[in-house]
Write a protein that holds these residues in place. Structure first.
Motif, PDB file in Angstrom:
ATOM      1  N   PRO A   1       6.817  -1.548  -3.517  1.00  0.00           N
ATOM      2  CA  PRO A   1       7.298  -2.014  -4.825  1.00  0.00           C
ATOM      3  C   PRO A   1       6.352  -1.584  -5.946  1.00  0.00           C
ATOM      4  CG  PRO A   1       7.362  -3.783  -3.202  1.00  0.00           C
ATOM      5  CD  PRO A   1       6.607  -2.656  -2.565  1.00  0.00           C
ATOM      6  N   ASP A   2       6.869  -1.477  -7.159  1.00  0.00           N
ATOM      7  CA  ASP A   2       6.072  -1.032  -8.297  1.00  0.00           C
ATOM      8  C   ASP A   2       4.915  -1.976  -8.613  1.00  0.00           C
ATOM      9  OD1 ASP A   2       7.737   1.144  -8.566  1.00  0.00           O
ATOM     10  OD2 ASP A   2       8.995   0.227 -10.098  1.00  0.00           O
ATOM     11  N   TYR A   3       5.042  -3.238  -8.214  1.00  0.00           N
ATOM     12  CA  TYR A   3       3.990  -4.200  -8.545  1.00  0.00           C
ATOM     13  C   TYR A   3       2.853  -4.209  -7.515  1.00  0.00           C
ATOM     14  CZ  TYR A   3       6.915  -6.916  -5.330  1.00  0.00           C
ATOM     15  OH  TYR A   3       7.672  -7.321  -4.262  1.00  0.00           O
ATOM     16  N   VAL A   4       2.917  -3.297  -6.550  1.00  0.00           N
ATOM     17  CA  VAL A   4       1.863  -3.213  -5.531  1.00  0.00           C
ATOM     18  C   VAL A   4       1.028  -1.963  -5.778  1.00  0.00           C
ATOM     19  CG1 VAL A   4       1.361  -2.981  -3.072  1.00  0.00           C
ATOM     20  CG2 VAL A   4       3.256  -4.424  -3.830  1.00  0.00           C
ATOM     21  N   TYR A   5      -0.278  -2.154  -5.861  1.00  0.00           N
ATOM     22  CA  TYR A   5      -1.191  -1.019  -6.017  1.00  0.00           C
ATOM     23  C   TYR A   5      -1.681  -0.593  -4.639  1.00  0.00           C
ATOM     24  CZ  TYR A   5      -5.348   1.704  -7.069  1.00  0.00           C
ATOM     25  OH  TYR A   5      -6.295   2.703  -7.126  1.00  0.00           O
ATOM     26  N   PHE A   6      -1.497   0.682  -4.329  1.00  0.00           N
ATOM     27  CA  PHE A   6      -1.964   1.217  -3.051  1.00  0.00           C
ATOM     28  C   PHE A   6      -2.581   2.582  -3.293  1.00  0.00           C
ATOM     29  CE2 PHE A   6      -1.577   3.754   0.787  1.00  0.00           C
ATOM     30  CZ  PHE A   6      -2.075   2.906   1.754  1.00  0.00           C
ATOM     31  N   ASN A   7      -3.736   2.816  -2.699  1.00  0.00           N
ATOM     32  CA  ASN A   7      -4.443   4.087  -2.871  1.00  0.00           C
ATOM     33  C   ASN A   7      -4.659   4.725  -1.502  1.00  0.00           C
ATOM     34  OD1 ASN A   7      -6.608   6.049  -3.174  1.00  0.00           O
ATOM     35  ND2 ASN A   7      -6.838   5.225  -5.240  1.00  0.00           N
ATOM     36  N   HIS A   8      -3.996   5.854  -1.277  1.00  0.00           N
ATOM     37  CA  HIS A   8      -4.148   6.546   0.003  1.00  0.00           C
ATOM     38  C   HIS A   8      -5.583   6.998   0.245  1.00  0.00           C
ATOM     39  CE1 HIS A   8       0.272   6.874   0.319  1.00  0.00           C
ATOM     40  NE2 HIS A   8       0.051   7.120   1.589  1.00  0.00           N
ATOM     41  N   SER A   9      -6.219   7.544  -0.775  1.00  0.00           N
ATOM     42  CA  SER A   9      -7.538   8.145  -0.582  1.00  0.00           C
ATOM     43  C   SER A   9      -8.565   7.127  -0.111  1.00  0.00           C
ATOM     44  CB  SER A   9      -8.009   8.810  -1.880  1.00  0.00           C
ATOM     45  OG  SER A   9      -8.185   7.859  -2.920  1.00  0.00           O
ATOM     46  N   ILE A  10      -8.471   5.890  -0.606  1.00  0.00           N
ATOM     47  CA  ILE A  10      -9.420   4.861  -0.187  1.00  0.00           C
ATOM     48  C   ILE A  10      -9.268   4.577   1.304  1.00  0.00           C
ATOM     49  CG2 ILE A  10      -9.992   2.412  -0.391  1.00  0.00           C
ATOM     50  CD1 ILE A  10      -9.350   2.613  -3.359  1.00  0.00           C
TER      51      ILE A  10
ATOM     52  N   TYR B   1      -1.760  19.407   5.614  1.00  0.00           N
ATOM     53  CA  TYR B   1      -1.239  20.718   5.220  1.00  0.00           C
ATOM     54  C   TYR B   1      -0.103  20.565   4.216  1.00  0.00           C
ATOM     55  CZ  TYR B   1       0.503  25.477   5.579  1.00  0.00           C
ATOM     56  OH  TYR B   1       0.901  26.761   5.284  1.00  0.00           O
ATOM     57  N   CYS B   2       0.713  19.534   4.410  1.00  0.00           N
ATOM     58  CA  CYS B   2       1.832  19.285   3.498  1.00  0.00           C
ATOM     59  C   CYS B   2       1.495  18.213   2.468  1.00  0.00           C
ATOM     60  CB  CYS B   2       3.071  18.864   4.285  1.00  0.00           C
ATOM     61  SG  CYS B   2       3.724  20.141   5.395  1.00  0.00           S
ATOM     62  N   HIS B   3       0.799  17.161   2.910  1.00  0.00           N
ATOM     63  CA  HIS B   3       0.433  16.057   2.006  1.00  0.00           C
ATOM     64  C   HIS B   3      -0.985  16.320   1.507  1.00  0.00           C
ATOM     65  CE1 HIS B   3       4.108  14.059   3.274  1.00  0.00           C
ATOM     66  NE2 HIS B   3       3.755  14.267   4.531  1.00  0.00           N
ATOM     67  N   THR B   4      -1.088  17.244   0.589  1.00  0.00           N
ATOM     68  CA  THR B   4      -2.381  17.805   0.216  1.00  0.00           C
ATOM     69  C   THR B   4      -3.289  16.864  -0.570  1.00  0.00           C
ATOM     70  OG1 THR B   4      -1.342  18.764  -1.757  1.00  0.00           O
ATOM     71  CG2 THR B   4      -1.469  20.150   0.201  1.00  0.00           C
TER      72      THR B   4
ATOM     73  N   ALA C   1      -4.266   8.581  -5.114  1.00  0.00           N
ATOM     74  CA  ALA C   1      -3.531   7.386  -4.686  1.00  0.00           C
ATOM     75  C   ALA C   1      -2.248   7.776  -3.968  1.00  0.00           C
ATOM     76  CB  ALA C   1      -3.215   6.508  -5.893  1.00  0.00           C
ATOM     77  N   GLU C   2      -1.674   8.907  -4.353  1.00  0.00           N
ATOM     78  CA  GLU C   2      -0.433   9.382  -3.755  1.00  0.00           C
ATOM     79  C   GLU C   2      -0.729  10.420  -2.674  1.00  0.00           C
ATOM     80  OE1 GLU C   2       2.567   8.294  -4.441  1.00  0.00           O
ATOM     81  OE2 GLU C   2       2.023   6.983  -6.109  1.00  0.00           O
ATOM     82  N   ALA C   3       0.016  10.350  -1.572  1.00  0.00           N
ATOM     83  CA  ALA C   3      -0.156  11.346  -0.513  1.00  0.00           C
ATOM     84  C   ALA C   3       0.376  12.701  -0.951  1.00  0.00           C
ATOM     85  CB  ALA C   3       0.545  10.892   0.760  1.00  0.00           C
ATOM     86  N   GLY C   4       1.380  12.679  -1.820  1.00  0.00           N
ATOM     87  CA  GLY C   4       1.968  13.916  -2.316  1.00  0.00           C
ATOM     88  C   GLY C   4       3.037  14.456  -1.381  1.00  0.00           C
ATOM     89  N   LEU C   5       4.068  15.021  -1.967  1.00  0.00           N
ATOM     90  CA  LEU C   5       5.121  15.682  -1.206  1.00  0.00           C
ATOM     91  C   LEU C   5       4.917  17.189  -1.311  1.00  0.00           C
ATOM     92  CD1 LEU C   5       8.151  13.492  -2.309  1.00  0.00           C
ATOM     93  CD2 LEU C   5       6.961  13.430  -0.122  1.00  0.00           C
TER      94      LEU C   5
END
Length: 222
Positions: free
Chosen positions: A123-132, A68-71, A77-81
């Protein structure tokens, strides 16, 4: 012929070399301990926020779903605020004059986003994707902990490389039904891992999850 070095010179040299070795070893031990200390990992640390938002109240007591909040957590890749208008969906009707919500009302009036401070930051050098991770059935609680019990949000896991690799080496045990990824309490599931081992294997086959590829450096460092 006069003697250049005294009889004790060799002893002093050996003692000096031993002290250097001990200091070096001590520094390594200190750094190793520091990297695992909560001061470095920030596990359990609460960050000051513009508004003291309580996940324990909103998620635990009211049962509001994470999405509902993290749409964007399922598609990005981002959960979103949450944008301010999401907060005001409820707070235009309840607690409308609460002093602690003044920054929210001001944000809506001025159009200036609330400057939330990230708790789970990589850290900026780490790639992370929430959706995956969400689409494969990795629940929110795996990384973020029991946010439904946190009056103020704190980091639940260290987010160190070895912590991520432990999951990537054994993904089957961390997979859950996709339609329940925002569920907080998995205690019943965890008490009977043998019942769900087959589920993990089937999901790995269904989503073509290969641990050998997950632990490749390029998976997270691109």
């Amino acid at each position: 012929m006069p003697q250049i070095f005294t009889a004790s010179a060799d002893t002093r040299l050996r003692t000096g070399m031993l002290l250097v070795a001990l200091v070096f070893a001590g520094c390594l031990l200190f750094l190793g301990g520091f990297m695992d200390a909560t001061y470095a990992t920030l596990v359990g640390w609460v960050r000051d926020q513009p508004v003291p938002f309580s996940h324990a109240h909103h998620v635990g007591a009211l049962g509001i779903d994470c999405r509902y909040c993290h749409t964007s957590v399922e598609v990005s890749a981002e959960a979103g605020l949450p944008p301010t208008h999401v907060c005001m969906t409820c707070h235009s009707e309840i607690w409308t004059g609460a002093p602690m919500l003044a920054p929210v009302r001001q944000s809506l009036a001025t159009g200036t986003p609330i400057a939330w401070r990230r708790v789970a930051r990589l850290p900026d050098y780490v790639y992370f994707n929430h959706s995956i991770h969400i689409s494969r059935g990795v629940p929110c609680v795996t990384c973020h902990g029991r946010v439904d019990r946190m009056p103020l949000l704190a980091r639940a896991e260290p987010f160190q490389m070895r912590w991520c690799l432990a999951c990537h080496r054994d993904p089957a045990s961390h997979l859950r039904p996709r339609d329940q990824v925002t569920r907080m309490d998995w205690s019943e599931w965890d008490r009977h891992p043998e019942r769900h081992a087959d589920f993990g294997r089937r999901m790995m086959a269904r989503y073509h999850i290969e641990p050998a590829k997950l632990i490749d450096c390029s998976t997270c460092h691109r």
